[in-house]
Design a protein around this motif. Structure first.
Motif, mmCIF file in Angstrom:
data_model
loop_
_atom_site.group_PDB
_atom_site.id
_atom_site.type_symbol
_atom_site.label_atom_id
_atom_site.label_comp_id
_atom_site.label_asym_id
_atom_site.label_seq_id
_atom_site.Cartn_x
_atom_site.Cartn_y
_atom_site.Cartn_z
ATOM 1 N N LYS A 225 0.839 -1.199 0.000
ATOM 2 C CA LYS A 225 0.000 0.000 0.000
ATOM 3 C C LYS A 225 0.866 1.238 0.000
ATOM 4 N N THR A 226 0.490 2.206 -0.853
ATOM 5 C CA THR A 226 1.186 3.487 -0.886
ATOM 6 C C THR A 226 0.283 4.524 -1.548
ATOM 7 N N THR A 227 0.676 5.790 -1.491
ATOM 8 C CA THR A 227 -0.079 6.864 -2.150
ATOM 9 C C THR A 227 0.842 7.642 -3.070
ATOM 10 N N VAL A 228 0.247 8.191 -4.123
ATOM 11 C CA VAL A 228 0.970 9.020 -5.086
ATOM 12 C C VAL A 228 0.060 10.163 -5.509
ATOM 13 N N LYS A 229 0.620 11.210 -6.051
ATOM 14 C CA LYS A 229 -0.161 12.332 -6.561
ATOM 15 C C LYS A 229 -0.568 12.079 -8.009
ATOM 16 N N ALA A 230 -1.799 12.445 -8.322
ATOM 17 C CA ALA A 230 -2.298 12.271 -9.683
ATOM 18 C C ALA A 230 -1.758 13.383 -10.568
ATOM 19 N N THR A 231 -0.861 13.019 -11.481
ATOM 20 C CA THR A 231 -0.268 14.008 -12.389
ATOM 21 C C THR A 231 -0.770 13.878 -13.817
ATOM 22 N N GLY A 232 -1.286 12.725 -14.169
ATOM 23 C CA GLY A 232 -1.788 12.511 -15.521
ATOM 24 C C GLY A 232 -2.360 11.111 -15.647
ATOM 25 N N SER A 233 -3.163 10.898 -16.672
ATOM 26 C CA SER A 233 -3.766 9.587 -16.881
ATOM 27 C C SER A 233 -2.698 8.555 -17.229
ATOM 28 N N GLY A 234 -2.948 7.322 -16.798
ATOM 29 C CA GLY A 234 -2.004 6.266 -17.103
ATOM 30 C C GLY A 234 -2.316 4.995 -16.330
ATOM 31 N N THR A 235 -1.402 4.058 -16.394
ATOM 32 C CA THR A 235 -1.607 2.723 -15.825
ATOM 33 C C THR A 235 -0.573 2.451 -14.735
ATOM 34 N N TRP A 236 -1.071 1.896 -13.628
ATOM 35 C CA TRP A 236 -0.225 1.559 -12.486
ATOM 36 C C TRP A 236 -0.076 0.049 -12.351
ATOM 37 N N ARG A 237 1.099 -0.380 -11.909
ATOM 38 C CA ARG A 237 1.313 -1.800 -11.639
ATOM 39 C C ARG A 237 2.397 -1.968 -10.577
ATOM 40 N N TRP A 238 2.441 -3.151 -9.976
ATOM 41 C CA TRP A 238 3.518 -3.537 -9.069
ATOM 42 C C TRP A 238 4.427 -4.530 -9.790
ATOM 43 N N THR A 239 5.725 -4.427 -9.548
ATOM 44 C CA THR A 239 6.688 -5.384 -10.101
ATOM 45 C C THR A 239 7.623 -5.876 -9.000
ATOM 46 N N TYR A 240 7.697 -7.200 -8.886
ATOM 47 C CA TYR A 240 8.647 -7.821 -7.961
ATOM 48 C C TYR A 240 9.723 -8.497 -8.797
ATOM 49 N N TYR A 241 10.986 -8.198 -8.484
ATOM 50 C CA TYR A 241 12.086 -8.652 -9.329
ATOM 51 C C TYR A 241 12.678 -9.996 -8.913
ATOM 52 N N GLY A 242 12.127 -10.620 -7.860
ATOM 53 C CA GLY A 242 12.540 -11.966 -7.500
ATOM 54 C C GLY A 242 13.847 -12.029 -6.737
ATOM 55 N N ASN A 243 14.248 -13.268 -6.394
ATOM 56 C CA ASN A 243 15.520 -13.519 -5.721
ATOM 57 C C ASN A 243 16.016 -14.905 -6.123
ATOM 58 N N THR A 244 16.943 -15.471 -5.401
ATOM 59 C CA THR A 244 17.562 -16.727 -5.822
ATOM 60 C C THR A 244 16.607 -17.917 -5.771
ATOM 61 N N THR A 245 15.523 -17.801 -4.994
ATOM 62 C CA THR A 245 14.577 -18.913 -4.885
ATOM 63 C C THR A 245 13.170 -18.549 -5.350
ATOM 64 N N SER A 246 12.955 -17.300 -5.741
ATOM 65 C CA SER A 246 11.610 -16.841 -6.112
ATOM 66 C C SER A 246 11.645 -16.098 -7.442
ATOM 67 N N GLY A 247 10.678 -16.398 -8.305
ATOM 68 C CA GLY A 247 10.637 -15.804 -9.623
ATOM 69 C C GLY A 247 10.177 -14.356 -9.617
ATOM 70 N N ALA A 248 10.484 -13.652 -10.694
ATOM 71 C CA ALA A 248 10.039 -12.270 -10.872
ATOM 72 C C ALA A 248 8.629 -12.256 -11.455
ATOM 73 N N THR A 249 7.890 -11.175 -11.177
ATOM 74 C CA THR A 249 6.543 -11.069 -11.711
ATOM 75 C C THR A 249 6.070 -9.627 -11.678
ATOM 76 N N SER A 250 5.102 -9.311 -12.540
ATOM 77 C CA SER A 250 4.440 -8.010 -12.525
ATOM 78 C C SER A 250 2.944 -8.234 -12.457
ATOM 79 N N SER A 251 2.248 -7.335 -11.785
ATOM 80 C CA SER A 251 0.793 -7.410 -11.744
ATOM 81 C C SER A 251 0.223 -6.941 -13.072
ATOM 82 N N PRO A 252 -1.054 -7.219 -13.324
ATOM 83 C CA PRO A 252 -1.705 -6.553 -14.458
ATOM 84 C C PRO A 252 -1.718 -5.056 -14.206
ATOM 85 N N GLY A 253 -1.943 -4.280 -15.222
ATOM 86 C CA GLY A 253 -2.004 -2.826 -15.067
ATOM 87 C C GLY A 253 -3.406 -2.367 -14.688
ATOM 88 N N ASP A 254 -3.486 -1.325 -13.878
ATOM 89 C CA ASP A 254 -4.762 -0.712 -13.510
ATOM 90 C C ASP A 254 -4.756 0.731 -13.980
#
Length: 259
Positions: A225-254
């Protein structure tokens, strides 16, 4: 995972090797076989979820003049060669693509399958493995060689996202939430992944790429959870870059429209 329990069988022109993933003694190793040009999964980590069987594609070259009645295979292993763990549920190898008949040189393709639902598969399988190549020979003998090719086997991760309100006025606050989870191979479920640093990314309307806005650490339940200021229209997503035992992934865009 285990060793071969059944001998290779020929079906449809390709060798199919099945295993129950339980260790059994290996046959005596023989010389006169060499492997080269081994690739496994395109050099990428093998990322496995909780239900779907994973297919891993590999290629290699074998040189031998010894008689054999099965196709060679390549596969991940760790521990001692021929007496350690092997990570595969089934293997299918192609027929020989002749490179030099007189010298006994053939190129092969190899399709290895890993089923996370197998009784012997669990979280302990995550981490670094090595690569071996094997050829079964007449009389129960075999030639198995370490290919000096490390492999990373990783637990799949997932991330969700929700950005609100939608739409929002320019300059107002957007709250972005989500959750990062990781495959638990022991329970065959995805569970919250705590303490992970996950990047919040934004793609402006009309743009083709995301850029990182900030980084957030997941809670004990994997919540973000976090907050940001609305500066313009667009798409938000989360990205986790993984580690030695866990894969990387990105959420769908909102997508959030800013007015």
């Amino acid at each position: 995972m285990g060793k071969t329990m059944w001998r290779a069988a020929v079906a449809g022109g390709a060798a199919v090797v099945l295993t129950g993933l339980a260790a059994v003694p290996a046959g005596a190793a023989e010389g006169g076989v060499s492997f080269s040009r081994v690739t496994m999964n395109g050099g990428k980590p093998i990322v496995i979820g909780v239900k779907e069987e994973v297919e891993v594609y590999s290629t290699f070259r074998m040189t031998t003049k010894l008689k054999h009645n099965s196709a060679p295979t390549v596969f991940p292993y760790r521990g001692k060669l021929d007496s350690g763990d092997e990570l595969w549920t089934s293997i299918i190898s192609s027929d020989c693509k002749v490179v030099n008949k007189a010298k006994g040189i053939c190129d092969y393709e190899n399709w290895l399958h890993i089923d996370p639902r197998h009784v012997d598969f669990g979280n302990k399988a995550a981490g670094t493995w090595k690569t071996a190549a094997r050829l079964y020979l007449p009389g129960g003998a075999q030639d198995t060689d370490d290919q000096k090719l490390p492999l990373q086997v990783k637990r799949a991760t997932r991330v969700t996202v929700n950005a609100s309100p939608e739409p929002v006025r320019k300059g107002k606050t957007i709250t972005v939430t989500g959750r990062v989870t990781r495959a638990n191979w022991d329970t065959h479920t995805y569970q919250g992944y705590a303490g992970r640093t996950v990047s919040l990314q934004f793609k402006a309307a009309g743009s083709s790429s995301y850029s990182t806005v900030k980084k957030v650490k997941s809670s004990k339940t994997g919540a973000l959870k976090t907050t940001v200021k609305a500066t313009g229209s667009g798409t938000w997503r989360w990205t986790y870059y993984g580690n030695t035992t866990s894969g990387a992934t990105s959420s769908p865009g909102d997508h959030v429209a800013v007015r």
